[in-house]
Design a protein around this motif. Structure first.
Motif, PDB file in Angstrom:
ATOM      1  N   THR A   1       0.841  -1.197   0.000  1.00 57.58           N
ATOM      2  CA  THR A   1       0.000   0.000   0.000  1.00 57.58           C
ATOM      3  C   THR A   1       0.875   1.244   0.000  1.00 57.58           C
ATOM      4  OG1 THR A   1      -1.991   0.964   0.973  1.00 57.58           O
ATOM      5  CG2 THR A   1      -0.234   0.338   2.516  1.00 57.58           C
ATOM      6  N   VAL A   2       0.229   2.370  -0.258  1.00 55.53           N
ATOM      7  CA  VAL A   2       0.935   3.646  -0.356  1.00 55.53           C
ATOM      8  C   VAL A   2       0.689   4.478   0.893  1.00 55.53           C
ATOM      9  CG1 VAL A   2       1.070   3.781  -2.855  1.00 55.53           C
ATOM     10  CG2 VAL A   2      -1.036   4.497  -1.728  1.00 55.53           C
ATOM     11  N   ILE A   3       1.699   5.239   1.272  1.00 55.48           N
ATOM     12  CA  ILE A   3       1.641   6.067   2.475  1.00 55.48           C
ATOM     13  C   ILE A   3       1.886   7.524   2.091  1.00 55.48           C
ATOM     14  CG2 ILE A   3       2.592   6.477   4.775  1.00 55.48           C
ATOM     15  CD1 ILE A   3       1.255   3.718   4.494  1.00 55.48           C
ATOM     16  N   ASP A   4       1.005   8.404   2.595  1.00 59.20           N
ATOM     17  CA  ASP A   4       1.060   9.846   2.283  1.00 59.20           C
ATOM     18  C   ASP A   4       1.014  10.066   0.771  1.00 59.20           C
ATOM     19  OD1 ASP A   4       1.113  12.547   2.731  1.00 59.20           O
ATOM     20  OD2 ASP A   4       3.270  12.651   3.120  1.00 59.20           O
ATOM     21  N   PHE A   5       0.038   9.435   0.180  1.00 63.32           N
ATOM     22  CA  PHE A   5      -0.105   9.386  -1.280  1.00 63.32           C
ATOM     23  C   PHE A   5      -1.154  10.375  -1.745  1.00 63.32           C
ATOM     24  CE2 PHE A   5      -1.758   7.441  -5.186  1.00 63.32           C
ATOM     25  CZ  PHE A   5      -0.606   7.037  -5.824  1.00 63.32           C
ATOM     26  N   PRO A   6      -0.906  11.114  -2.831  1.00 63.89           N
ATOM     27  CA  PRO A   6       0.264  11.051  -3.715  1.00 63.89           C
ATOM     28  C   PRO A   6       1.276  12.182  -3.533  1.00 63.89           C
ATOM     29  CG  PRO A   6      -1.517  12.130  -4.871  1.00 63.89           C
ATOM     30  CD  PRO A   6      -2.032  11.828  -3.464  1.00 63.89           C
ATOM     31  N   PHE A   7       1.077  13.069  -2.542  1.00 62.51           N
ATOM     32  CA  PHE A   7       1.890  14.286  -2.510  1.00 62.51           C
ATOM     33  C   PHE A   7       3.115  14.211  -1.611  1.00 62.51           C
ATOM     34  CE2 PHE A   7      -2.519  15.718  -3.455  1.00 62.51           C
ATOM     35  CZ  PHE A   7      -2.301  16.055  -4.780  1.00 62.51           C
ATOM     36  N   GLY A   8       3.074  13.402  -0.560  1.00 59.11           N
ATOM     37  CA  GLY A   8       4.249  13.229   0.288  1.00 59.11           C
ATOM     38  C   GLY A   8       4.564  14.379   1.211  1.00 59.11           C
TER      39      GLY A   8
ATOM     40  N   PHE B   1       6.155   4.678   0.703  1.00 62.39           N
ATOM     41  CA  PHE B   1       6.039   6.056   1.181  1.00 62.39           C
ATOM     42  C   PHE B   1       6.347   7.042   0.055  1.00 62.39           C
ATOM     43  CE2 PHE B   1       7.124   3.653   4.994  1.00 62.39           C
ATOM     44  CZ  PHE B   1       6.424   4.273   6.020  1.00 62.39           C
ATOM     45  N   VAL B   2       5.546   8.088  -0.042  1.00 65.58           N
ATOM     46  CA  VAL B   2       5.912   9.192  -0.932  1.00 65.58           C
ATOM     47  C   VAL B   2       6.816  10.115  -0.128  1.00 65.58           C
ATOM     48  CG1 VAL B   2       5.126  11.050  -2.422  1.00 65.58           C
ATOM     49  CG2 VAL B   2       3.687   9.017  -2.113  1.00 65.58           C
ATOM     50  N   ILE B   3       8.034  10.284  -0.589  1.00 70.57           N
ATOM     51  CA  ILE B   3       8.983  11.142   0.108  1.00 70.57           C
ATOM     52  C   ILE B   3       8.561  12.600  -0.053  1.00 70.57           C
ATOM     53  CG2 ILE B   3      10.626  11.656  -1.772  1.00 70.57           C
ATOM     54  CD1 ILE B   3      12.862  10.777   0.247  1.00 70.57           C
ATOM     55  N   ASN B   4       8.937  13.423   0.877  1.00 70.91           N
ATOM     56  CA  ASN B   4       8.607  14.850   0.771  1.00 70.91           C
ATOM     57  C   ASN B   4       9.568  15.515  -0.213  1.00 70.91           C
ATOM     58  OD1 ASN B   4       7.882  17.529   1.089  1.00 70.91           O
ATOM     59  ND2 ASN B   4       7.573  17.337   3.301  1.00 70.91           N
ATOM     60  N   TYR B   5       9.271  15.282  -1.497  1.00 72.52           N
ATOM     61  CA  TYR B   5      10.190  15.767  -2.537  1.00 72.52           C
ATOM     62  C   TYR B   5      10.169  17.279  -2.662  1.00 72.52           C
ATOM     63  CZ  TYR B   5       5.851  15.490  -5.290  1.00 72.52           C
ATOM     64  OH  TYR B   5       4.561  15.623  -5.745  1.00 72.52           O
ATOM     65  N   GLU B   6       9.056  17.922  -2.285  1.00 77.89           N
ATOM     66  CA  GLU B   6       9.018  19.382  -2.348  1.00 77.89           C
ATOM     67  C   GLU B   6       9.932  19.985  -1.286  1.00 77.89           C
ATOM     68  OE1 GLU B   6       7.981  21.211  -4.606  1.00 77.89           O
ATOM     69  OE2 GLU B   6       6.633  19.935  -5.754  1.00 77.89           O
TER      70      GLU B   6
ATOM     71  N   PHE C   1       0.459   9.792 -10.372  1.00 78.84           N
ATOM     72  CA  PHE C   1      -0.576  10.820 -10.235  1.00 78.84           C
ATOM     73  C   PHE C   1      -0.025  12.231 -10.407  1.00 78.84           C
ATOM     74  CE2 PHE C   1      -2.671   7.183  -8.606  1.00 78.84           C
ATOM     75  CZ  PHE C   1      -4.029   7.419  -8.688  1.00 78.84           C
ATOM     76  N   TYR C   2       1.254  12.374 -10.659  1.00 79.56           N
ATOM     77  CA  TYR C   2       1.838  13.700 -10.852  1.00 79.56           C
ATOM     78  C   TYR C   2       1.424  14.232 -12.226  1.00 79.56           C
ATOM     79  CZ  TYR C   2       5.183  17.530 -10.706  1.00 79.56           C
ATOM     80  OH  TYR C   2       5.767  18.781 -10.701  1.00 79.56           O
ATOM     81  N   GLU C   3       0.910  15.437 -12.240  1.00 78.52           N
ATOM     82  CA  GLU C   3       0.409  16.011 -13.484  1.00 78.52           C
ATOM     83  C   GLU C   3       1.540  16.721 -14.234  1.00 78.52           C
ATOM     84  OE1 GLU C   3      -3.082  18.359 -13.047  1.00 78.52           O
ATOM     85  OE2 GLU C   3      -4.162  16.833 -11.917  1.00 78.52           O
TER      86      GLU C   3
END
Length: 247
Positions: A69-76, A100-105, A178-180
């Motif tokens: 499963t995904v965690i903090d999806f999709p923005f991180g 996990f979606v890393i906090n890439y921002e 899901f990234y546009e």
């Protein structure tokens, strides 16, 4: 080549995103899991709210299918404690893999310390529970240098905090799907991106997610060195065909 044990068969849309009822969306998740059981894929990747249902299906079938499963999806971008709380619930529900979606921002803004802390803490939670942890870096949001740097950051955090025996349980993963992006620009795994990830994450394994829709593309990724492929086209790929799915 039998690609099935590389495939994480994936369905991550909400009912709203799919434009269907909750009941219909649940049915699609169930179908995805059952198909993965029947075709002996490595894993079914689904949203957290469906993990408990999927775990029951796997147990009833006496299957070796893994549930991810995904965690903090999709923005991180959620706080670390929110990430950890969501991961704990997924573990309790029976998830095997935590993506996990890393906090890439935050990384792009230069807040490297908080990203390192996030990777260390969330990875520790997963490994302590004997789970596989994958870090989605969202390659479409990064340039090539950032992809290299973030892949290396994850590797270095793992090196600094965990034993060598755990390295193969921590992946660097390309995309949420899901990234546009502007029309026509890939938002998932490409050969060029995967090579950068492999070069900078090694010896951590890499998961190519998004954009792999044919047997030939899956085979190419495996030959490059990826250990997992996330795709909503798993059935078509396993049967040697192609799919026009969006992930």
């Amino acid at each position: 080549m039998d690609v099935r044990q590389y495939l994480d068969s994936t369905y991550l849309k909400t009912a709203e995103q799919a434009g269907i009822s909750d009941a219909r969306n649940t049915a699609i998740v169930s179908q995805t899991v059952q198909e993965a059981i029947d075709l002996k894929f490595k894993l079914a990747m689904i949203r957290p709210e469906y993990v408990a249902m999927a775990r029951k299906m796997v147990e009833m079938a006496n299957s070796t299918l893994l549930i991810g499963t995904v965690i903090d999806f999709p923005f991180g971008s959620a706080p670390l404690e929110a990430k950890l709380s969501e991961a704990r619930k997924a573990i309790a529900d029976g998830a095997d893999d935590l993506d996990f979606v890393i906090n890439y921002e935050a990384f792009k803004k230069g807040d490297v310390a908080s990203v390192k802390h996030e990777v260390a803490e969330a990875t520790a939670l997963g490994l302590k529970s004997h789970k596989t942890v994958k870090w989605i870096i969202e390659v479409a949001a990064l340039n090539d240098l950032q992809i290299a740097q973030l892949s290396a950051l994850i590797k270095n955090v793992v090196f600094s905090n965990f034993k060598e025996e755990h390295y193969q349980s921590v992946f660097v993963k390309s995309s949420t799907g899901f990234y546009e992006t502007p029309e026509g620009i890939p938002n998932g795994a490409t050969k060029e991106v995967v090579v950068i990830m492999l070069e900078n994450a090694c010896p951590l394994p890499v998961k190519a997610a998004g954009g792999v829709r044919t047997f030939e593309e899956a085979e190419q990724m495996i030959q490059l060195g990826v250990k997992r492929i996330g795709t909503s086209a798993a059935k078509a790929i396993a049967e040697g065909g192609a799919s026009d799915t969006d992930y």
